[in-house]
Write an enzyme that holds these catalytic residues in place. Structure first.
Site, PDB file in Angstrom:
ATOM      1  N   CYS A   2      -9.953 109.517  47.108  1.00 34.25           N
ATOM      2  CA  CYS A   2     -11.224 108.795  46.612  1.00 34.25           C
ATOM      3  C   CYS A   2     -10.768 107.107  46.848  1.00 34.25           C
ATOM      4  O   CYS A   2      -9.787 106.832  46.855  1.00 34.25           O
ATOM      5  CB  CYS A   2     -11.235 109.004  45.529  1.00 34.25           C
ATOM      6  SG  CYS A   2     -11.414 110.988  45.251  1.00 34.25           S
ATOM      7  N   ARG A  27      -9.953 106.760  54.465  1.00 32.81           N
ATOM      8  CA  ARG A  27      -8.670 107.868  53.323  1.00 32.81           C
ATOM      9  C   ARG A  27      -9.480 109.072  54.042  1.00 32.81           C
ATOM     10  O   ARG A  27      -8.411 109.781  52.695  1.00 32.81           O
ATOM     11  CB  ARG A  27      -8.989 106.712  51.985  1.00 32.81           C
ATOM     12  CG  ARG A  27      -8.586 105.369  52.005  1.00 32.81           C
ATOM     13  CD  ARG A  27      -8.821 104.321  50.710  1.00 32.81           C
ATOM     14  NE  ARG A  27      -8.491 104.697  49.504  1.00 32.81           N
ATOM     15  CZ  ARG A  27      -7.365 105.356  49.242  1.00 32.81           C
ATOM     16  NH1 ARG A  27      -6.788 103.858  49.117  1.00 32.81           N
ATOM     17  NH2 ARG A  27      -7.042 105.377  47.581  1.00 32.81           N
ATOM     18  N   TRP A  73     -12.812 112.872  47.422  1.00 34.94           N
ATOM     19  CA  TRP A  73     -12.213 113.921  47.293  1.00 34.94           C
ATOM     20  C   TRP A  73     -12.157 114.790  46.262  1.00 34.94           C
ATOM     21  O   TRP A  73     -11.253 114.174  45.677  1.00 34.94           O
ATOM     22  CB  TRP A  73     -11.009 113.090  48.190  1.00 34.94           C
ATOM     23  CG  TRP A  73      -9.627 114.463  48.622  1.00 34.94           C
ATOM     24  CD1 TRP A  73     -10.278 114.401  50.670  1.00 34.94           C
ATOM     25  CD2 TRP A  73      -8.610 114.830  48.601  1.00 34.94           C
ATOM     26  NE1 TRP A  73      -9.409 115.299  51.216  1.00 34.94           N
ATOM     27  CE2 TRP A  73      -8.364 115.852  49.769  1.00 34.94           C
ATOM     28  CE3 TRP A  73      -8.170 115.193  47.549  1.00 34.94           C
ATOM     29  CZ2 TRP A  73      -6.985 116.781  49.591  1.00 34.94           C
ATOM     30  CZ3 TRP A  73      -6.784 115.852  47.327  1.00 34.94           C
ATOM     31  CH2 TRP A  73      -6.611 116.511  48.465  1.00 34.94           C
ATOM     32  N   ASN A 103     -11.557 107.327  40.545  1.00 35.65           N
ATOM     33  CA  ASN A 103      -9.981 107.778  41.090  1.00 35.65           C
ATOM     34  C   ASN A 103      -9.175 108.640  40.593  1.00 35.65           C
ATOM     35  O   ASN A 103      -8.509 107.475  39.301  1.00 35.65           O
ATOM     36  CB  ASN A 103      -9.318 106.631  42.151  1.00 35.65           C
ATOM     37  CG  ASN A 103     -10.389 106.457  43.463  1.00 35.65           C
ATOM     38  OD1 ASN A 103     -11.606 106.635  42.755  1.00 35.65           O
ATOM     39  ND2 ASN A 103     -10.237 105.440  44.333  1.00 35.65           N
ATOM     40  N   GLY A 104      -8.747 109.453  40.610  1.00 38.35           N
ATOM     41  CA  GLY A 104      -7.579 110.622  40.298  1.00 38.35           C
ATOM     42  C   GLY A 104      -7.825 111.055  39.334  1.00 38.35           C
ATOM     43  O   GLY A 104      -8.996 112.361  40.256  1.00 38.35           O
ATOM     44  N   GLU A 482       7.996 115.938  62.317  1.00 37.30           N
ATOM     45  CA  GLU A 482       7.129 115.587  62.958  1.00 37.30           C
ATOM     46  C   GLU A 482       6.393 115.248  63.744  1.00 37.30           C
ATOM     47  O   GLU A 482       5.499 115.830  63.688  1.00 37.30           O
ATOM     48  CB  GLU A 482       8.287 113.800  62.973  1.00 37.30           C
ATOM     49  CG  GLU A 482       6.464 112.996  63.019  1.00 37.30           C
ATOM     50  CD  GLU A 482       5.669 112.916  61.493  1.00 37.30           C
ATOM     51  OE1 GLU A 482       5.950 113.732  61.315  1.00 37.30           O
ATOM     52  OE2 GLU A 482       5.107 111.662  62.229  1.00 37.30           O
ATOM     53  N   LYS A 486       2.798 116.702  63.458  1.00 34.05           N
ATOM     54  CA  LYS A 486       1.491 115.932  63.940  1.00 34.05           C
ATOM     55  C   LYS A 486       0.581 117.020  64.340  1.00 34.05           C
ATOM     56  O   LYS A 486      -0.674 116.795  64.403  1.00 34.05           O
ATOM     57  CB  LYS A 486       1.671 114.910  64.873  1.00 34.05           C
ATOM     58  CG  LYS A 486       2.967 113.754  64.378  1.00 34.05           C
ATOM     59  CD  LYS A 486       1.976 112.640  63.786  1.00 34.05           C
ATOM     60  CE  LYS A 486       1.880 113.040  62.128  1.00 34.05           C
ATOM     61  NZ  LYS A 486       2.435 112.108  61.545  1.00 34.05           N
ATOM     62  N   GLU A 489      -1.750 118.702  62.454  1.00 39.44           N
ATOM     63  CA  GLU A 489      -3.148 118.073  61.067  1.00 39.44           C
ATOM     64  C   GLU A 489      -4.083 117.963  61.565  1.00 39.44           C
ATOM     65  O   GLU A 489      -4.785 117.944  60.977  1.00 39.44           O
ATOM     66  CB  GLU A 489      -2.126 116.993  61.154  1.00 39.44           C
ATOM     67  CG  GLU A 489      -1.366 116.246  59.323  1.00 39.44           C
ATOM     68  CD  GLU A 489      -0.623 114.944  58.954  1.00 39.44           C
ATOM     69  OE1 GLU A 489      -1.075 114.224  58.552  1.00 39.44           O
ATOM     70  OE2 GLU A 489       0.083 114.554  60.533  1.00 39.44           O
ATOM     71  N   HIS A 505      18.080 133.341  65.050  1.00 38.21           N
ATOM     72  CA  HIS A 505      17.686 133.899  63.709  1.00 38.21           C
ATOM     73  C   HIS A 505      16.653 134.567  63.191  1.00 38.21           C
ATOM     74  O   HIS A 505      16.634 134.350  62.037  1.00 38.21           O
ATOM     75  CB  HIS A 505      18.870 132.857  62.931  1.00 38.21           C
ATOM     76  CG  HIS A 505      20.510 132.654  63.379  1.00 38.21           C
ATOM     77  ND1 HIS A 505      21.530 133.473  63.130  1.00 38.21           N
ATOM     78  CD2 HIS A 505      21.158 131.233  63.607  1.00 38.21           C
ATOM     79  CE1 HIS A 505      22.499 133.457  63.314  1.00 38.21           C
ATOM     80  NE2 HIS A 505      21.914 131.735  63.786  1.00 38.21           N
ATOM     81  N   LYS A 604      -5.776 110.244  53.198  1.00 40.82           N
ATOM     82  CA  LYS A 604      -4.691 109.118  53.226  1.00 40.82           C
ATOM     83  C   LYS A 604      -4.528 109.052  51.556  1.00 40.82           C
ATOM     84  O   LYS A 604      -4.997 108.488  51.393  1.00 40.82           O
ATOM     85  CB  LYS A 604      -5.808 107.969  54.052  1.00 40.82           C
ATOM     86  CG  LYS A 604      -4.012 106.582  54.619  1.00 40.82           C
ATOM     87  CD  LYS A 604      -3.639 107.479  55.707  1.00 40.82           C
ATOM     88  CE  LYS A 604      -2.677 106.232  56.270  1.00 40.82           C
ATOM     89  NZ  LYS A 604      -1.563 106.886  57.350  1.00 40.82           N
TER      90      LYS A 604
END
Ligand code: F6R
Length: 609
Positions: A2, A27, A73, A103-104, A482, A486, A489, A505, A604
């Site tokens: 947010c 974000r 968000w 926010n939060g 990584e 990427k 995502e 395995h 973000k």
């Protein structure tokens, strides 16, 4: 996550609020809204993009000189207009009396909601935020500042809020506890935001509020009060870092821009480094580094993978036993504690809720020393650690982290060599050689970036797939992880990474002619082992896509596609090898037409748990 913007001015502040929201779009959000105090509180909210909200606002002639705005968000309640902020409260003081953005997370919202419902307040959303609006309304005593100071003491969780009141039209009150909130100072106008980026172009005079602060924002000035309601002075800083960040230049997306900024970001991160000396990490670093006998790394996501890479360095080069743990796991378990293990938190934003909580927990458990590797100098993480190394990646806007990762690796390499030197494990000759390698790194990165056209050709094939495997070994296993992160995502292709020796395995069962297998193939001590693992894939018909060092003697053949990297770059090789994986993810996503900079469901700077 947010975003908050607030403003009090003499002019119409709606364009400033909307511009601020646009700057916070990076974000990640799923709804947005804006409210003004102009002969009563008025708002517009939307589950579309900010541009859509702007069109709606333009059509209605919506204007005012004090207001608050938000990108949401979703955490509590679906992304729907009734859950979008600002939230209003009507009650004993009349219609739409209080407006709030937040926010939060308010953790005790359920008990407060029950209490307020019993008093007759009507809830029109599923959010935790709405309780704040009603609680301020219910507690209002004629002074909004005093009321908010009272109300925040009842809230638990992590939050930043901006509140305004119909009866006090030239005032916005802000408060922070656990989530960032800043004040922007103008001439005869003042602002609030969750991130200085929101005010770029409006003001560069920024005050970073501290934990527990409540701020009274008026046209003529701002007053700040600490958690004990004592008025305090907080210094304003000139923040210009964001002015160019928003400019895309010749790039189509921020992610692409940020991938290509990596040589510059690493040069900046290395600025002033003449040798591997403790002072790089803070005044007390020499004393602290002399006392530690192990390292405990805590981070999330991409930052966690940089920590995994650092483990290989710290153990083999500095000889320090190193554990790496995902912060959200660490914070809720009971580890066996070595108080002399240096806590290393790694974070682009420095505000990631899980990493911050893990840091606090590590301190409670008795760890004596901590360091942050972080991209934001003013962040909570930098404030809460004893030592810090600031990466100078510049603002990272694309949700998928790229330049933050390679600059973190650069900083962690500096940390490794500094500790190695202090522990007598780095000769003067080796030190000079590693310094030369570091200085040459930006140039080496340029030659990797020049491989982009070859990667684009592969991306066409990847765009038609729904699964991919990534293989790496040793120091390059975290790079494979990584690369897979990427790809999933931003292209939404299901991707998994394995240490190549682990293939037989289990994961080998997935390998068919339909399965692309991306292989990170540096010419290091494990190259022959890796070649055998590649044979295991080929024998099952799997298609290999290999990023091979120029001197690794791997060439293209049937089912083996090779992009030739520069020659092996020794210990710093992971920093080069991750770049083509970033480009592969980017161009695959582009070919699939996804929203590269704002991938679905992601945000973000994850400031909620
Ligand atoms: C992935 C990504 C995330 C972040 C993670 C930690 O591309 O960006 O996995 O790395 O959320 O964020 P920071 O580094 O800000 O703590």
């Amino acid at each position: 996550m947010c975003g908050i913007v607030g403003a009090v001015a003499q002019r119409n502040i709606v364009p400033i609020l909307l511009e601020g929201l646009k700057r916070l779009e990076y974000r990640g959000y799923d709804s947005c809204g804006v409210a003004v105090n102009s002969q009563g509180l008025k708002r517009a909210r939307s589950v579309a993009r900010v541009a859509e909200l702007e069109r709606e606002v333009e059509q209605t002639g919506f204007a005012g000189s004090a207001g608050i705005a938000h990108t949401r968000w979703a955490t509590h309640g679906a992304p729907a207009t009734n859950n979008a902020h600002p939230h209003f409260s009507s009650g004993k003081h009349g219609e739409n009396f209080i407006g709030v953005v937040h926010n939060g997370i308010i953790e005790n919202y359920e008990s407060i909601r029950d209490e307020l419902k019993a008093k007759g307040y009507h809830f029109e959303s599923q959010t935790d935020t709405e309780v704040v609006a009603h609680l301020v309304n219910d507690s209002y005593d004629g002074d909004l500042l005093r009321t908010v100071q009272k109300v925040v003491k009842r809230l638990t969780g992590a939050f930043a809020i901006a509140v305004f009141c119909k009866d006090e039209p030239e005032r916005v009150i802000g408060a922070r506890l656990g989530c960032p909130l800043i004040v922007g100072l103008g001439h005869g106008e003042n602002f609030l935001a969750s991130d200085a980026m929101a005010l770029a172009g409006t003001t560069d005079q920024i005050i970073y509020l501290e934990e527990g602060d409540v701020v009274d924002v008026k046209r003529e000035g701002v007053r700040i009060f600490d958690r004990d309601d004592q008025e305090v002075q907080r210094k304003a800083q000139t923040v210009t870092a964001y002015s160019g960040a928003i400019d895309l230049g010749p790039y189509r997306h921020y992610m692409q821009k940020e991938i290509f900024e990596q040589p510059r970001a690493i040069t900046d991160t290395l600025e002033g480094v003449q040798g591997f000396v403790p002072d790089l990490f803070g005044q007390r670093a020499e004393e602290v580094f002399g006392q530690i006998d192990a390292v405990q790394i805590l981070a999330c996501g991409t930052s966690y993978y940089s920590g995994m890479t650092a483990k290989y360095w710290l153990e083999s080069v500095a000889g320090l036993p190193t554990s790496v743990e995902i912060a959200s796991e660490y914070r809720y378990r009971t580890p066996a504690v070595n108080p002399n293990a240096l806590i290393v938190v790694i974070s682009q934003s420095g505000e990631t809720a899980d990493t911050l909580a893990a840091l606090k927990y590590a301190k409670e458990l008795g760890h004596k020393h901590s360091i942050a590797i972080c991209n934001v100098a003013t962040s909570a993480m930098v404030r809460e650690t004893e030592l810090a190394y600031l990466t100078r990646a510049g603002a990272e806007i694309g949700v998928a982290s790229t330049k933050a990762f390679t600059t973190q690796l650069t900083a962690l390499f500096l940390l490794t060599l500094t500790l190695a030197k202090m522990r007598g494990r780095l000769s003067a000759e080796e030190e000079q050689q590693q310094l030369r390698n570091l200085r040459h790194l930006p140039t080496a990165l340029q030659s990797v970036l020049a491989l982009e056209p070859q990667v684009i050709a592969w991306a066409e094939a990847f765009a038609r797939k729904e699964n991919a495997l990534f293989l790496g070994r040793g120091l390059h296993y975290p790079i494979a992880l990584e690369g897979a992160l990427k790809l999933k995502e931003i292209s939404y292709i299901h991707a998994e990474a394995y240490p190549a020796g682990e293939l037989k395995h289990g994961p080998l069962a997935l390998v068919t002619a339909e399965m692309p297998v991306v292989t990170v193939a540096p010419n290091d001590a494990l190259i022959e082992k890796l070649k055998s693992n590649m044979q295991e894939v080929r024998a099952r018909g799997g298609q290999l896509y290999v990023f091979a060092d120029g001197d690794s003697h791997i060439s293209s053949s049937e089912g083996v596609h090779v992009i030739r990297m520069p020659e092996h770059y020794g210990l710093l090789s992971p920093i080069l090898h991750v770049v083509p994986l970033q480009l592969l993810a980017y161009h695959t996503a582009l070919a699939r037409g996804t929203d590269v900079d704002k991938p679905r469901n992601l945000a973000k700077s994850v400031t909620v748990e």
